[in-house]
Design an enzyme around this catalytic site. Structure first.
Site, mmCIF file in Angstrom:
data_model
loop_
_atom_site.group_PDB
_atom_site.id
_atom_site.type_symbol
_atom_site.label_atom_id
_atom_site.label_comp_id
_atom_site.label_asym_id
_atom_site.label_seq_id
_atom_site.Cartn_x
_atom_site.Cartn_y
_atom_site.Cartn_z
ATOM 1 N N GLU A 45 0.831 -1.201 0.000
ATOM 2 C CA GLU A 45 0.000 0.000 0.000
ATOM 3 C C GLU A 45 0.872 1.260 0.000
ATOM 4 O O GLU A 45 1.704 1.436 0.891
ATOM 5 C CB GLU A 45 -0.896 0.015 1.249
ATOM 6 N N SER A 78 -5.569 -4.165 1.176
ATOM 7 C CA SER A 78 -5.940 -5.540 1.511
ATOM 8 C C SER A 78 -4.671 -6.339 1.782
ATOM 9 O O SER A 78 -3.952 -6.712 0.848
ATOM 10 C CB SER A 78 -6.736 -6.198 0.378
ATOM 11 N N GLU A 79 -4.392 -6.571 3.059
ATOM 12 C CA GLU A 79 -3.205 -7.349 3.413
ATOM 13 C C GLU A 79 -3.268 -8.765 2.859
ATOM 14 O O GLU A 79 -2.237 -9.339 2.479
ATOM 15 C CB GLU A 79 -3.037 -7.378 4.936
ATOM 16 N N PHE A 129 1.772 -1.560 8.947
ATOM 17 C CA PHE A 129 1.992 -1.724 10.386
ATOM 18 C C PHE A 129 2.021 -3.210 10.693
ATOM 19 O O PHE A 129 1.169 -3.967 10.209
ATOM 20 C CB PHE A 129 0.856 -1.078 11.192
ATOM 21 N N ASP A 144 1.063 -4.755 13.188
ATOM 22 C CA ASP A 144 -0.197 -5.175 13.811
ATOM 23 C C ASP A 144 -1.149 -5.791 12.782
ATOM 24 O O ASP A 144 -1.955 -6.658 13.107
ATOM 25 C CB ASP A 144 -0.900 -3.978 14.460
ATOM 26 N N HIS A 164 -1.553 -0.116 16.852
ATOM 27 C CA HIS A 164 -0.543 0.259 15.868
ATOM 28 C C HIS A 164 0.853 0.323 16.482
ATOM 29 O O HIS A 164 1.742 0.985 15.940
ATOM 30 C CB HIS A 164 -0.872 1.620 15.245
#
Length: 325
Positions: free
Chosen positions: A29, A59-60, A83, A85, A129
């Site tokens: 991203e 979209s990971e 991140f 997380d 985060h």
């Protein structure tokens, strides 16, 4: 020799390998036109173009699904999860697919890929985060896990990770992005699975990772004023783990302190403490002590985050108290 920030070193390491091998691509991203949300990929789009530096949807799962497919078909992709997380969103792909495919195909399919990510706390980003996820990844067979603490190590370990034939989780500490350090000219290629002694000493071994390394070094200088000579080891790589350097130091000093940003329960320091108990029991002059964050979500308030994370003062205080007993 040039002075680089940690964030610029990330881009330099990736660029070095993209120049060397046309199979290396970068996806994530905002990694292209924006140069990354943390500005770790600035300049890569201009040099290598949109076919090799690719912005993705938010979209990971899509990022890592595409990355896995690219690696399976002969490319050497680098993916960014903004991140760390957010690994929780796509952990199934990492744990059940990426980490296991080489083994489940008896080596017929390799996955030479790197997943880079902004990791760690200290920047007031709050509980969702600010997590350090090295211990998540360390617990999964099939993944290699790297966390550099200096710009030079960023370049060298990134190159080593990209050239490796196994999947590597590359944790970049967000709190170090602005830090600076000297980086030699030319190509730099380090070795995974090697720790570094950042400060030699004879009275205690302090083992640290990521942003905890400069804090441990500052604590060691404070301890020196009290007559305590502490050795500081930068782990750098959790998988593979350089047990020879760590345990060799413990055997010499007789005392071991681990400094980790992870919550205390199941942190990486527990594994090192276990190894020391198994391999160096008769060399230890006192119990292993782990300096960690409490088992709580990190607060976003500056005073509270500073209170719960290991600091120069808490590290020095713990070591000094233990050695006086």
């Amino acid at each position: 020799m040039a002075e680089l920030t940690y964030r610029d070193a990330v881009a330099r390491g990736i660029a070095q390998e993209m120049r060397r091998d046309e199979r290396v691509v970068l996806v994530g991203e905002d990694v292209a036109g924006a140069g990354g949300v943390f500005k770790t990929t600035v300049g890569l789009l201009d040099e290598f173009g949109p076919a090799r530096v690719v912005d993705t949807p938010i979209s990971e799962q899509a990022i890592l699904g595409a990355t896995m497919g690219a690696a399976m078909t002969g490319m050497r992709p680098v993916a960014e999860i903004m991140f760390s997380d957010f690994f929780a969103v796509c952990w199934d792909i990492v744990v059940n697919q990426i980490a296991k495919t080489r083994y489940m195909t008896a080596g017929q399919v390799t996955l030479p890929l790197v997943i880079k990510t902004g990791n760690g706390g200290g920047l007031r980003f709050g509980a969702q985060h600010s997590q350090s996820i090295e211990n998540w990844a360390m617990a999964v067979p099939g993944l290699k896990v790297v966390t550099p603490s200096t710009p030079e190590d960023v370049v060298g370990l990134m190159a080593a990770a990209i050239r490796d034939d196994d999947p590597v989780i590359f944790c970049e500490h967000k709190g170090l992005y602005a830090s600076k350090g000297e980086v030699p000219d030319g190509d730099i290629v380090d070795s995974l699975g090697t720790a570094k002694v950042r400060r030699p000493g004879k009275d205690a071994t302090i083992v640290a990772l990521g942003m905890m390394v400069p804090r441990a070094l500052a604590a060691a200088e404070s301890l020196a004023a009290q007559g305590i000579d502490a050795e500081v080891i930068d782990v750098r790589s959790l998988v593979p783990l350089d047990t020879q350097t760590i345990l060799g130091s413990v055997s010499r000093t007789g005392r071991l302190f681990t400094v980790e940003e992870n919550p205390q329960v199941l942190g990486w320091g527990a594994e090192i403490a276990s190894l020391a108990a198994d391999e160096c029991f008769w060399d230890l002059d006192g119990p292993v002590q782990r300096i960690t964050t409490p088992h709580i979500p990190l607060p976003s308030a500056d005073s509270l985050e500073d209170l719960v994370m290991p600091s120069e003062e808490s590290i020095a205080r713990t070591v000094e108290k233990a050695l006086q007993q």
